[in-house]
Write a protein that holds these residues in place. Structure first.
Motif, PDB file in Angstrom:
ATOM      1  N   ARG A 121       0.847  -1.191   0.000  1.00 49.54           N
ATOM      2  CA  ARG A 121       0.000   0.000   0.000  1.00 49.54           C
ATOM      3  C   ARG A 121       0.882   1.240   0.000  1.00 49.54           C
ATOM      4  N   VAL A 122       0.581   2.163  -0.912  1.00 49.06           N
ATOM      5  CA  VAL A 122       1.405   3.362  -1.082  1.00 49.06           C
ATOM      6  C   VAL A 122       0.589   4.617  -0.786  1.00 49.06           C
ATOM      7  N   MET A 123       1.207   5.550  -0.091  1.00 53.69           N
ATOM      8  CA  MET A 123       0.641   6.889   0.075  1.00 53.69           C
ATOM      9  C   MET A 123       1.534   7.854  -0.693  1.00 53.69           C
ATOM     10  N   PRO A 124       1.158   8.198  -1.940  1.00 55.36           N
ATOM     11  CA  PRO A 124       1.943   9.180  -2.701  1.00 55.36           C
ATOM     12  C   PRO A 124       1.437  10.589  -2.429  1.00 55.36           C
ATOM     13  N   ASN A 125       2.048  11.582  -3.045  1.00 55.47           N
ATOM     14  CA  ASN A 125       1.457  12.922  -2.999  1.00 55.47           C
ATOM     15  C   ASN A 125       1.531  13.564  -4.378  1.00 55.47           C
ATOM     16  N   THR A 126       0.806  14.656  -4.559  1.00 54.46           N
ATOM     17  CA  THR A 126       0.640  15.213  -5.908  1.00 54.46           C
ATOM     18  C   THR A 126       1.929  15.701  -6.566  1.00 54.46           C
ATOM     19  N   PRO A 127       2.971  16.115  -5.830  1.00 51.54           N
ATOM     20  CA  PRO A 127       4.206  16.488  -6.531  1.00 51.54           C
ATOM     21  C   PRO A 127       4.862  15.338  -7.316  1.00 51.54           C
ATOM     22  N   CYS A 128       4.344  14.115  -7.162  1.00 53.34           N
ATOM     23  CA  CYS A 128       4.768  13.026  -8.055  1.00 53.34           C
ATOM     24  C   CYS A 128       4.532  13.421  -9.514  1.00 53.34           C
ATOM     25  N   LEU A 129       3.534  14.288  -9.741  1.00 51.14           N
ATOM     26  CA  LEU A 129       3.196  14.709 -11.101  1.00 51.14           C
ATOM     27  C   LEU A 129       4.329  15.490 -11.750  1.00 51.14           C
ATOM     28  N   VAL A 130       5.223  16.076 -10.928  1.00 45.96           N
ATOM     29  CA  VAL A 130       6.377  16.795 -11.462  1.00 45.96           C
ATOM     30  C   VAL A 130       7.681  16.157 -10.980  1.00 45.96           C
ATOM     31  N   LYS A 131       7.612  14.866 -10.660  1.00 46.82           N
ATOM     32  CA  LYS A 131       8.772  14.063 -10.251  1.00 46.82           C
ATOM     33  C   LYS A 131       9.455  14.606  -8.997  1.00 46.82           C
ATOM     34  N   GLN A 132       8.642  15.151  -8.090  1.00 45.70           N
ATOM     35  CA  GLN A 132       9.154  15.645  -6.809  1.00 45.70           C
ATOM     36  C   GLN A 132       8.321  15.077  -5.659  1.00 45.70           C
ATOM     37  N   GLY A 133       7.861  13.847  -5.815  1.00 47.90           N
ATOM     38  CA  GLY A 133       6.977  13.248  -4.835  1.00 47.90           C
ATOM     39  C   GLY A 133       7.668  12.855  -3.538  1.00 47.90           C
ATOM     40  N   ALA A 134       6.873  12.765  -2.481  1.00 46.52           N
ATOM     41  CA  ALA A 134       7.317  12.230  -1.192  1.00 46.52           C
ATOM     42  C   ALA A 134       6.321  11.138  -0.829  1.00 46.52           C
ATOM     43  N   SER A 135       6.698   9.882  -1.075  1.00 51.45           N
ATOM     44  CA  SER A 135       5.785   8.748  -0.902  1.00 51.45           C
ATOM     45  C   SER A 135       6.243   7.858   0.240  1.00 51.45           C
ATOM     46  N   ALA A 136       5.284   7.178   0.837  1.00 55.63           N
ATOM     47  CA  ALA A 136       5.582   6.162   1.841  1.00 55.63           C
ATOM     48  C   ALA A 136       4.777   4.921   1.492  1.00 55.63           C
ATOM     49  N   PHE A 137       5.277   3.757   1.901  1.00 58.87           N
ATOM     50  CA  PHE A 137       4.589   2.512   1.569  1.00 58.87           C
ATOM     51  C   PHE A 137       4.727   1.503   2.703  1.00 58.87           C
ATOM     52  N   ALA A 138       3.777   0.555   2.720  1.00 53.89           N
ATOM     53  CA  ALA A 138       3.754  -0.486   3.745  1.00 53.89           C
ATOM     54  C   ALA A 138       3.459  -1.825   3.088  1.00 53.89           C
ATOM     55  N   ARG A 139       4.127  -2.866   3.567  1.00 53.19           N
ATOM     56  CA  ARG A 139       3.960  -4.215   3.019  1.00 53.19           C
ATOM     57  C   ARG A 139       2.811  -4.964   3.666  1.00 53.19           C
ATOM     58  N   GLY A 140       2.190  -5.869   2.882  1.00 57.73           N
ATOM     59  CA  GLY A 140       1.150  -6.739   3.422  1.00 57.73           C
ATOM     60  C   GLY A 140       1.170  -8.093   2.748  1.00 57.73           C
ATOM     61  N   GLY A 141       0.443  -9.045   3.321  1.00 53.50           N
ATOM     62  CA  GLY A 141       0.379 -10.385   2.756  1.00 53.50           C
ATOM     63  C   GLY A 141       1.742 -11.027   2.723  1.00 53.50           C
ATOM     64  N   ALA A 143       4.225 -10.107   0.748  1.00 56.31           N
ATOM     65  CA  ALA A 143       5.200  -9.197   0.142  1.00 56.31           C
ATOM     66  C   ALA A 143       6.545  -9.311   0.856  1.00 56.31           C
ATOM     67  N   THR A 144       7.595  -9.395   0.082  1.00 52.87           N
ATOM     68  CA  THR A 144       8.935  -9.647   0.607  1.00 52.87           C
ATOM     69  C   THR A 144       9.764  -8.372   0.683  1.00 52.87           C
ATOM     70  N   GLU A 145      10.950  -8.513   1.241  1.00 55.57           N
ATOM     71  CA  GLU A 145      11.890  -7.397   1.273  1.00 55.57           C
ATOM     72  C   GLU A 145      12.283  -6.994  -0.150  1.00 55.57           C
ATOM     73  N   ALA A 146      12.400  -7.994  -1.029  1.00 55.25           N
ATOM     74  CA  ALA A 146      12.719  -7.711  -2.431  1.00 55.25           C
ATOM     75  C   ALA A 146      11.586  -6.924  -3.096  1.00 55.25           C
ATOM     76  N   ASP A 147      10.338  -7.260  -2.742  1.00 56.60           N
ATOM     77  CA  ASP A 147       9.195  -6.505  -3.263  1.00 56.60           C
ATOM     78  C   ASP A 147       9.251  -5.053  -2.794  1.00 56.60           C
ATOM     79  N   ALA A 148       9.581  -4.859  -1.529  1.00 54.18           N
ATOM     80  CA  ALA A 148       9.676  -3.507  -0.977  1.00 54.18           C
ATOM     81  C   ALA A 148      10.767  -2.714  -1.692  1.00 54.18           C
ATOM     82  N   SER A 149      11.891  -3.363  -1.961  1.00 49.54           N
ATOM     83  CA  SER A 149      12.986  -2.710  -2.669  1.00 49.54           C
ATOM     84  C   SER A 149      12.568  -2.318  -4.078  1.00 49.54           C
ATOM     85  N   LEU A 150      11.783  -3.191  -4.710  1.00 52.88           N
ATOM     86  CA  LEU A 150      11.292  -2.912  -6.062  1.00 52.88           C
ATOM     87  C   LEU A 150      10.362  -1.702  -6.068  1.00 52.88           C
ATOM     88  N   VAL A 151       9.461  -1.639  -5.101  1.00 52.41           N
ATOM     89  CA  VAL A 151       8.535  -0.506  -5.011  1.00 52.41           C
ATOM     90  C   VAL A 151       9.284   0.775  -4.667  1.00 52.41           C
TER      91      VAL A 151
END
Length: 272
Positions: A121-141, A143-151
């Motif tokens: 699950r990801v919480m992005p913000n609108t500056p992603c639209l200009v490649k200046q985003g500040a996002s956070a994410f959390a793993r579930g199910g 999902a592995t450490e490799a998955d987290a690294s990929l995201v």
């Protein structure tokens, strides 16, 4: 998926955020346009996505899910339950499911699709639209450490990303999710102040916005505490300390702290 250029990424929902993410993935070399696809109920959204990214668009969500290694859910929260029901049986542990649907907990995905899925699950913000985003994410199910690294790599194509426990995503919403609106108000107020003191509006707004951008870059690039950077600008008896005193008198810091707290509490309420 050892060669990231071969990763197939599918977007369910082809709106502005999906288009921005797809553009970042392609321009950064995370993957290529021929390995990206998207579905959307609106033809206009599909056309805009295809035009801006060069990627393929499809009408069927299931087709996107079937041919993707990473499936990114970029739909409105109220649409999510129906979309998940549609994808039931198609999304398995084979794909990595990434949701940017605001306020939708990991439990919703696990209850609908089963606890064997890999979901982030990801919480992005609108500056992603200009490649200046500040996002956070959390793993579930599963999902592995490799998955987290990929995201992390995926989100880093449009800004920065941090991994947090899901319990902290409401605070992320109150800070970086809602935060751009606070900063827009600060830029507007700085511009108003400069106009009051005689600067033309277009000059005042440009200088105010660049000042905020530059100060933020100083924090990120130097790694110094904001207080130390503030002290470096503040000469004894000078102009800056006079301005800071006025801000303290107006309660700027407590107001911003209260804004983050209020937005966080509202995010918790909406998630119930």
């Amino acid at each position: 998926m050892s060669d990231s250029r071969q990763i197939k990424v599918g977007f369910i929902g082809a709106g502005r955020m999906a288009t921005a993410l797809a553009g970042g993935l392609i321009s950064s070399g995370f993957t290529s346009a021929e390995n990206v696809c998207a579905s959307d109920t609106y033809e206009s959204a599909r056309e805009k996505f295809a035009h801006e990214t060069g990627a393929t668009t499809l009408e069927a969500n299931i087709t996107v899910a079937e041919q993707s290694d990473i499936v990114i859910l970029a739909v409105k929260p109220q649409q999510l339950p129906d979309v998940l029901q549609e994808l039931k049986g198609t999304i398995t542990g084979k794909q990595l499911l990434v949701s940017i649907a605001a306020g939708s907990p990991l439990s919703l995905f696990l209850e609908t699709l089963g606890d064997s899925i890999r979901v982030i699950r990801v919480m992005p913000n609108t500056p992603c639209l200009v490649k200046q985003g500040a996002s956070a994410f959390a793993r579930g199910g599963k999902a592995t450490e490799a998955d987290a690294s990929l995201v992390d790599s995926l989100l880093s194509t449009v800004g920065i990303a941090v991994e947090v426990p899901e319990s902290q995503l409401d605070a992320v919403t109150g800070l970086s999710g809602s935060g751009p609106a606070y900063i827009y108000q600060i830029i507007e107020a700085l511009s108003d102040g400069a106009v009051r003191m005689g600067l033309p509006r277009h000059v005042a707004t440009q200088l105010a916005a660049q000042t905020v951008k530059g100060a933020a870059e100083m924090v990120l690039e130097t790694g110094e505490h904001p207080g130390a950077l503030k002290d470096a600008v503040t000469s004894p008896g000078g102009t800056t300390i006079a301005g800071i005193h006025a801000l303290e008198s107006g309660g700027l810091r407590s107001s911003l702290m209260n804004a983050v707290a209020a937005a966080t509490l509202r995010s918790i309420e909406l998630g119930k």
